[in-house]
Design a protein around this motif. Structure first.
Motif, mmCIF file in Angstrom:
data_model
loop_
_atom_site.group_PDB
_atom_site.id
_atom_site.type_symbol
_atom_site.label_atom_id
_atom_site.label_comp_id
_atom_site.label_asym_id
_atom_site.label_seq_id
_atom_site.Cartn_x
_atom_site.Cartn_y
_atom_site.Cartn_z
ATOM 1 N N GLN A 117 0.778 -1.309 0.116
ATOM 2 C CA GLN A 117 0.013 -0.035 -0.117
ATOM 3 C C GLN A 117 0.908 1.185 -0.005
ATOM 4 O O GLN A 117 0.578 2.244 -0.772
ATOM 5 C CB GLN A 117 -0.896 0.094 1.164
ATOM 6 N N GLN A 118 2.045 1.318 0.658
ATOM 7 C CA GLN A 118 2.791 2.483 0.723
ATOM 8 C C GLN A 118 3.123 2.620 -0.567
ATOM 9 O O GLN A 118 3.430 3.972 -1.011
ATOM 10 C CB GLN A 118 4.143 2.074 1.548
ATOM 11 N N ALA A 119 3.675 1.707 -1.294
ATOM 12 C CA ALA A 119 4.344 1.954 -2.804
ATOM 13 C C ALA A 119 3.284 2.586 -3.581
ATOM 14 O O ALA A 119 3.405 3.105 -4.515
ATOM 15 C CB ALA A 119 4.612 0.560 -3.225
ATOM 16 N N GLN A 120 1.636 2.504 -3.232
ATOM 17 C CA GLN A 120 0.883 3.053 -4.134
ATOM 18 C C GLN A 120 0.524 4.353 -3.299
ATOM 19 O O GLN A 120 -0.585 4.997 -3.783
ATOM 20 C CB GLN A 120 -0.477 1.961 -4.106
ATOM 21 N N ALA A 121 1.152 4.719 -2.472
ATOM 22 C CA ALA A 121 0.653 5.980 -1.533
ATOM 23 C C ALA A 121 -0.882 5.741 -1.116
ATOM 24 O O ALA A 121 -1.780 6.725 -1.282
ATOM 25 C CB ALA A 121 0.900 7.068 -2.355
ATOM 26 N N LEU A 122 -1.237 4.536 -0.511
ATOM 27 C CA LEU A 122 -2.373 4.259 -0.136
ATOM 28 C C LEU A 122 -2.734 4.087 1.207
ATOM 29 O O LEU A 122 -1.832 3.371 1.795
ATOM 30 C CB LEU A 122 -2.894 2.620 -0.820
ATOM 31 N N TRP A 123 -3.465 5.007 1.867
ATOM 32 C CA TRP A 123 -3.910 4.890 3.389
ATOM 33 C C TRP A 123 -5.126 4.216 3.466
ATOM 34 O O TRP A 123 -6.165 4.632 3.193
ATOM 35 C CB TRP A 123 -3.871 6.297 3.585
ATOM 36 N N HIS A 124 -5.003 2.786 3.932
ATOM 37 C CA HIS A 124 -6.143 2.095 4.228
ATOM 38 C C HIS A 124 -5.876 0.911 5.279
ATOM 39 O O HIS A 124 -5.177 -0.020 5.121
ATOM 40 C CB HIS A 124 -6.393 1.221 2.719
#
Length: 309
Positions: A117-124
């Motif tokens: 998720q970090q690689a996609q800048a995804l906060w989930h």
């Protein structure tokens, strides 16, 4: 004067030599290929023994493996009357427990997923499960497996272990034998492989085993690379039968740069660093076994050749 011969990493050998000189100066210490008088060699510590062992070292009394495993040995090349001892020392146990606990906690708390998720800048945020709701299963209940389960129990995990023969470990549900393997796997959310490598366990981590686990289970593999069928692992990850895999061992080693495992998004790989022998504690463990041998006491780590470990 009897001779102790060391045949492995010469840098570590020199560290062993200093300890032997201090702790047992009446035992001559030599590092391969400087063997001195071959008839004086009573003890050999090696990662891989020399060829023609019986002819080359006619008075050999004990062979020590410099590692925890002995699958790199050709057992038929070691005289039947010569004891073979694998390395059991605090450095190996402590390192393995640290690595395996870290890996189990990483899978338990979804760290590989968060890295993706970090690689996609995804906060989930993902749903957190309590430790007592997570079922951990350890394949292999030798000294390493027992030490690991002792530590994992402190977190409150529901722990089980499987071995070829029956064991009893406080607070751990123990399974034994091929007939109980599927039942063990069915209750395992995170599987840790600490098996020795034998003909029975070679290729054991394959599609049949993966399909017996609950869907989405995680794998921590710190046994031997030859336990794992890499193609079956990739297939299980791709279908979602397995959720994540952390591998410290592969086959071959090093893993070729073009291997699919390197780039699989649900695989972490480390270069066989989970546990390494510490020269100081390893040398002291061998010296303790030499004293045991000379006093007719049981050797720690004595290999049962019929079992292969």
């Amino acid at each position: 004067m009897s001779t102790f011969l060391y045949k492995a990493d010469p840098v570590r050998g020199r560290q062993w030599a200093e300890i032997f000189a201090r702790e047992q100066p009446d035992l001559e210490f030599r590092i391969w290929p400087d063997i001195g008088d071959p008839e004086k060699v009573r003890y050999l510590a090696a990662w891989v023994p020399p060829d023609d062992l019986e002819q080359r070292l006619p008075n050999l009394q004990v062979v020590f493996s410099t590692g925890a495993g002995i699958d790199q040995f050709d057992l038929s090349a070691i005289p039947a009357e010569v004891p073979l001892v694998r390395m059991i020392e605090p450095g190996i146990v402590d390192g393995m427990v640290e690595y395996a606990v870290f890996s189990v906690l990483a899978l338990h708390r979804d760290m590989p997923a968060y890295r993706r998720q970090q690689a996609q800048a995804l906060w989930h945020p993902l749903q957190v499960r309590a430790a007592h709701e997570r079922r951990i299963g350890v394949l292999g209940l030798g000294s390493l497996g027992q030490s690991l389960l002792e530590r994992l129990r402190l977190f409150g995990f529901d722990c089980a272990g499987w071995a070829r023969s029956q064991r009893s470990i406080e607070g751990v549900t123990c399974f034994a034998g091929a007939q109980s393997l599927d039942a063990f796997l069915a209750r395992t959310d995170i599987l840790v492989c600490l098996l020795p490598l034998t003909e029975e366990t070679r290729g054991m981590l394959g599609s049949r085993l993966f399909n017996a686990l609950p869907r989405g289970a995680g794998l921590v593999h710190v046994g031997r690379g030859q336990h794992l069928n890499a193609a079956d692992l990739i297939a299980a990850l791709d279908t979602g039968q397995l959720g994540e895999a952390i591998l410290d061992v592969t086959h071959p080693e090093p893993l070729p740069a073009d291997h699919l495992l390197w780039r699989h998004p649900k695989v972490w790989i480390t270069p066989h660093i989970a546990s390494v022998t510490r020269p100081d504690t390893a040398a002291m463990a061998v010296l303790d076994n030499i004293r045991r041998f000379e006093h007719g006491e049981p050797l720690i780590g004595l290999v049962d050749r019929a079992r292969g470990y």
